[in-house]
Design a protein around this motif. Structure first.
Motif, PDB file in Angstrom:
ATOM      1  N   SER A 174       0.815  -1.215   0.000  1.00  0.00           N
ATOM      2  CA  SER A 174       0.000   0.000   0.000  1.00  0.00           C
ATOM      3  C   SER A 174       0.851   1.269   0.000  1.00  0.00           C
ATOM      4  N   SER A 229      -0.368   3.974   1.089  1.00  0.00           N
ATOM      5  CA  SER A 229      -0.856   4.745   2.230  1.00  0.00           C
ATOM      6  C   SER A 229       0.068   4.534   3.426  1.00  0.00           C
ATOM      7  N   THR A 252      -3.855   7.573  -8.868  1.00  0.00           N
ATOM      8  CA  THR A 252      -4.525   8.216  -7.730  1.00  0.00           C
ATOM      9  C   THR A 252      -5.248   9.504  -8.128  1.00  0.00           C
ATOM     10  N   ARG A 280      -4.902  10.605   0.309  1.00  0.00           N
ATOM     11  CA  ARG A 280      -4.117   9.792  -0.627  1.00  0.00           C
ATOM     12  C   ARG A 280      -3.486  10.690  -1.699  1.00  0.00           C
ATOM     13  N   ARG A 313      -0.600  12.825  -0.312  1.00  0.00           N
ATOM     14  CA  ARG A 313       0.591  11.997  -0.091  1.00  0.00           C
ATOM     15  C   ARG A 313       1.297  11.713  -1.413  1.00  0.00           C
TER      16      ARG A 313
END
Length: 625
Positions: A229, A231, A450, A463, A466
């Motif tokens: 991930s 994240s 994303t 998200r 980031r």
């Protein structure tokens, strides 16, 4: 009073990897969603090997995560080992893979789904689809309950009329211990769908306490493991569990051959095709008779369970033959079986009957995802489920569909291959299927996807922020290499130690780093580089991204140019009701294929098997191009 008074926006049938991702995507986009499964205890069950990722499949999991799906997060939270495969090759081939704790994987998926707003659950078999005037209206259950919905996503896996084979024995089932699903195939065939049969298989599960690991080769995880991930919800593994490897032998092969006369593969009971790239052990020793041995990977099923998955020994031979042969494998001399291996046949629907959104061409609002489309693998199923869930949600909202192109994602390659070329055997993703794999790396899936997902309301703003931070910092780091000079006395000792020609005058660090012999560990020896990293507090993701952009900039730029050519062809749309029969100068085969698949663009038409470049030229002329 009926159990279900309201109309749902999306009903997802089946709670495997495809169904779980479809339900999560739809619900997270604000749709009132119902997930129906025959067993709530088996949500996101790993029916085959306890692992996620691998060659090309790891890229898909990264893409799912970048889009806001759950597979990457669940894989990280339940991993027992992490490996980055193909690191001896270029970064376009690097593929992450985790060994998973099977029980924790399913539990974590269920808890994540239960924590998702807008999502309801119901346990029962769906036996029919409600259709009016070629528009889906909901589903009918085995108890005769009708549940209304604006869209339906079918993710039935291997359950549609599933038939399990072990030697000469056969019985209905979707997987071991679970019943098959009946009624859906018959409903869809009645309204004009074409269906077929496919086969897959699984190896025996054994008791790890009965194995002698000292006779096997240990397969540890990476020394510095990464994660799936993008994240910050998950962290890399601090402790890992090893897998092991052993081999079959001529003795094992001879013992297996003794059961060939009772094998459903060889005596005609199984008529459908299985996955070519994941053959059964009997198929391997039959097709590759010259090989004296085959690898067997001994994979633990979790942190605490004794159950072990025997990867490479998939079989549908009689259970006594399986047992006798496996006991002749090094380390398995005293093996105890927990479950015998088996093959399963099931219904699928050739995916040329779908649009790029995974909506069926025949029935508006009806979507197919996963093994129902002829694919194999958790990752391929999850990707389709995610895309079907997204597009069902967008259809309910009367918004533009979400379609990924071949140069944008492996998911785009997967779906385009399915609906354009179809498949007569279980489809599995490979890096070789992607023309633009230098662009479609596992490290940059968040850059690619994303922003697109955030724009449709799935990937969160956190998200996106980031990802933007990572992109900004890596671009600044690349600029640092382009702007910073290095002196000969600093560089030459390192260059000579790596067999690279010494510099005769100062040069930019970008050029030094671009040399094929120079690696990241060499560049990190320069004081200026170390100071920059410390001053800007760069993490490993940013450093890795900058390294790839510097070392492979020429390849990446060339591939972007090739992708731009593809995009130009993608922009040439074919009218929806274009009459291909009027083009008499085109080959008969091409006309028939074009009529059946109804490509949306010239680019898609050019990828159809049986459509030659000359046919495309003729088509362009008739379109006035």
């Amino acid at each position: 009073m009926s159990l279900f008074q309201e109309e749902y926006d999306v009903i997802v049938v089946g709670a495997g990897h495809a169904g779980s991702e479809a339900a999560a995507a739809s619900a997270n986009m604000g749709m009132k969603t119902l997930l129906i499964t025959m067993s709530l205890q088996n949500i996101a069950q790993m029916s085959c090997n306890p692992a996620m990722g691998g060659i090309a499949k790891g890229q898909i999991v990264r893409e799912i995560d970048a889009l806001g799906g759950y597979s990457g997060i669940v894989s990280d939270q339940t991993a027992i080992q992490f490996k980055m495969l193909n690191q001896s090759k270029g970064p376009a081939m690097w593929s992450p893979r985790v060994q998973s704790d099977r029980m924790r994987f399913a539990e974590t998926w269920r808890l994540m789904l239960e924590g998702t707003p807008n999502l309801d659950f119901y346990q029962e078999m769906v036996s029919g689809i409600l259709i009016e005037n070629h528009v889906v209206k909901g589903v009918r259950t085995s108890l005769g309950i009708e549940i209304k919905s604006k869209t339906v996503v079918l993710t039935n896996g291997t359950f549609l009329n599933g038939l399990i084979h072990i030697g000469e024995k056969q019985f209905g089932g979707g997987r071991a211990g679970e019943s098959a699903s009946f009624g859906i195939t018959e409903d869809l065939v009645k309204v004009g769908f074409e269906s077929g049969r496919m086969k897959t298989g699984t190896p025996p599960r054994v008791d790890g306490r009965s194995l002698d690991y000292s006779k096997m080769e240990e397969q540890p995880g990476d020394i510095n493991p990464s994660k799936f991930s993008y994240s910050d919800i998950t962290k890399p593994l601090a402790v890992q569990k090893s897998c092991h490897m052993t081999y079959t032998s001529n003795e094992v092969h001879d013992l297996l051959r003794e059961g060939f006369d009772r094998s459903p593969m060889f005596n005609g009971r199984i008529k459908s095709l299985g996955p070519r790239y994941c053959p059964s052990i009997e198929d391997k020793i039959n097709r590759f008779a010259d090989k004296e041995r085959h690898q067997i990977f001994v994979e633990p099923e979790g942190w605490q369970t004794c159950e072990v998955y025997v990867n490479g020994f998939s079989t549908s031979l009689p259970e006594d033959v399986q047992f006798k042969a496996l006991r002749s494998v090094a380390g398995f001399e005293k093996v105890k079986f927990l479950r015998a291996g088996y093959a399963i046949e099931y219904d699928y629907f050739p995916p040329t009957q779908l649009k790029h959104t995974l909506e069926t061409k025949l029935i508006s609002g009806l979507y197919f995802a996963g093994q129902i489309n002829g694919t194999t693998g958790y990752e391929e199923a999850a990707a389709q489920g995610l895309m079907a869930g997204i597009n069902a949600a967008l259809k309910v909202q009367d918004k533009e569909p979400f379609i990924l192109k071949r140069n944008e994602a492996y998911i785009g390659v997967l779906i385009d291959d399915l609906i354009t070329k179809g498949t007569e055997e279980p489809y599995r993703m490979f890096t070789s299927r992607a023309e633009y794999r230098t662009l479609l790396r596992q490290d940059n899936a968040d850059f690619r996807l994303t922003p697109k997902s955030n724009a449709i309301g799935l990937a969160s703003d956190a998200r996106l922020k980031r990802m933007e931070y990572k992109l900004d910092e890596s671009e600044k780091f690349v600029e640092f290499f382009k702007e910073t000079s290095v002196k000969t006395k600093e560089a030459n000792p390192i260059l000579e130690s790596k067999g690279s020609a010494p510099m005769t005058q100062p040069d930019k660090m970008f050029k030094v780093f671009s040399r094929p012999q120079i690696e990241l560990e060499d560049i990190l020896k320069f004081d200026k580089v170390k100071s920059y990293i410390e001053e800007h507090n760069l993490d490993n993701e940013v450093i890795e991204q900058a390294e790839i952009q510097v070392k492979y900039s020429g390849y990446i730029e060339k591939e972007k140019q090739n992708a731009d050519k593809l995009t130009r062809l993608e922009d040439v749309k074919i009218p929806e009701n274009f009459n291909f029969d009027k083009i008499k100068s085109m080959s008969y085969e091409a006309r028939e294929k074009l009529k059946k698949i109804r490509p949306v663009t010239i680019s898609q038409a050019s990828r159809i098997s049986g459509v030659a470049p000359s046919d495309i030229s003729i088509l362009l002329i008739h379109m006035g191009r």
